[in-house]
Design a protein around this motif. Structure first.
Motif: not given
Length: 418
Positions: A405-418
């Motif tokens: 779950t943590i790895e999937e959350l990391h991938q999801q966050l990395k796809r978000i342009a800050s």
């Protein structure tokens, strides 16, 4: 002794009883500033401001410059001034022979959606049910209220706002209601239902001065009541707004239930959605993170610019909703996941109880970057769903995300342009 008894009754908010006691010794109290102060105090909280001004003025003459008397005299004069400004409203449903709502058109009054029919609206009450509900509540319901409920027993009206001359926790110039409670017990939002009048008085601490008839969008933090303090339990009550957020402060709304219904206006009259949206966008763009949220973000090394990514997600939430709040939608769920991961990363030995307490200090009631509130049920529902899905596990009372779950959350966050 009688004067002391009246003082005790005032302190218990039994203002009518206190006044009745004081009037039995009115002759002896003519030259007593305490008698006039206590009578003025009773009148003030009964919202009989002209009478309270009179008594406090006499108390001031008998005991000049007493600071408590001067403070209450000032409040009474302001209350009397507000009353003079109020337009007079002709009662029609006052139980004196007039036909309630004789010329009122109910054809477009109600919004009969699924939720309204499920939570509020019941079949018209019988006379036997009305009598039983009145006995349980301890108050005679207004004839206009009964007439209206026999036509449509509770529900959500099309017009949900009522103008006020005073600021409340809801707005500067009006209050809003969610629905009108019907006569019965079966619906959650009926007078004797699960979230009805007695529940609000006994569980939420609202003053036992009448009947709660409307809930409000604050989910319990303010209500609309029938107020029987002046008329007694068998009389024609006024309608008031009671604000828990301001220490159960009372705001007069209308002199009868019928006048209240006729005075409801559409929320479009007070539409500030665009201004609210722009304000919310400023909050998510530049509002200061709470100390806890700032600390948690500073501990993140796996994701670059964690603060910027959070602001990006929340900007999208505001763009979609027009305001800053988390519910059960996809982006809100992402923010629940992010907060849980951030907190348990820094505090790995966290139980469910500890997390639910800590949740408030991140965004719900954080710094400038805050939703300024939340519904606990959304958090507990999210947590229950994640545990059933196997994304959160509990070991020896400690909660954590699974590694996957943590790895999937990391991938999801990395796809978000800050």
């Amino acid at each position: 002794m009688v004067s002391h008894l009246a003082r005790a009754m005032n302190n218990l908010e039994r203002y009518e009883d206190a006044l009745q006691q004081l009037l039995t010794i009115a002759k002896q109290g003519e030259r007593d500033p305490l008698w006039h102060f206590r009578a003025g105090y009773s009148y003030y909280y009964l919202k009989q401001y002209e009478e309270s001004v009179r008594e406090f003025e006499i108390a001031d003459q008998l005991d000049p410059e007493d600071e408590h008397t001067l403070m209450m005299l000032d409040r009474s004069r302001r209350g009397a001034k507000r009353n003079h400004k109020k337009p007079s409203v002709q009662r029609s449903g006052n139980g004196l022979g007039q036909v309630p709502f004789e010329d009122f058109d109910f054809s477009h009054f109600w919004e009969d959606g699924d939720y309204a029919l499920q939570a509020y609206t019941a079949k018209p009450p019988t006379d036997e049910l009305i009598a039983a509900v009145e006995q349980e509540l301890g108050y005679k319901l207004p004839a206009s209220y009964i007439t209206m409920m026999k036509l449509h027993n509770g529900g959500i009206p099309h017009n949900v706002c009522f103008p006020t001359e005073e600021m409340t926790s809801w707005a500067e110039d009006h209050i809003a209601i969610t629905g009108i409670m019907g006569i019965g017990r079966d619906k959650a939002y009926s007078l004797c239902g699960e979230f009805g009048s007695r529940f609000m008085i006994e569980e939420w601490g609202y003053p036992d001065i009448g009947v709660v008839i409307c809930d409000c969008p604050s989910a319990g933090h303010d209500v609309v009541m029938l107020d029987y303090r002046k008329c007694g339990r068998q009389g024609e009550p006024e309608v008031i707004h009671v604000d828990q957020e301001a220490g159960y402060d009372i705001t007069f709304l209308a002199e009868s239930f019928e006048a209240f219904i006729q005075g409801l206006v559409n929320e479009d009259v007070y539409d500030t959605s665009e201004e609210d949206k722009q304000y919310a966008l400023q909050i998510v763009a530049s509002g200061l993170f709470s100390p806890l949220l700032a600390e948690l973000c500073a501990n993140v090394t796996e994701i670059e610019d964690m603060e910027g990514r959070i602001r990006t997600v929340c900007t999208r939430i505001v763009a979609d909703k027009g305001y800053f709040a988390f519910h059960s939608d996809e982006l809100s769920t992402l923010m629940y996941d992010v907060q849980f991961w951030l907190y348990t990363k820094s505090y790995p030995h966290t139980s469910e109880e500890q997390y639910l307490v800590a949740y408030e200090r991140m965004i719900a009631f954080g710094g400038g970057f805050s939703t300024n509130g939340y519904a606990p049920a959304f958090i507990t529902d999210w947590l229950g769903d994640r545990m059933r899905q196997g994304m959160i596990v509990e070991i020896d009372g400690i909660l954590r995300f699974t590694d996957r779950t943590i790895e999937e959350l990391h991938q999801q966050l990395k796809r978000i342009a800050s």
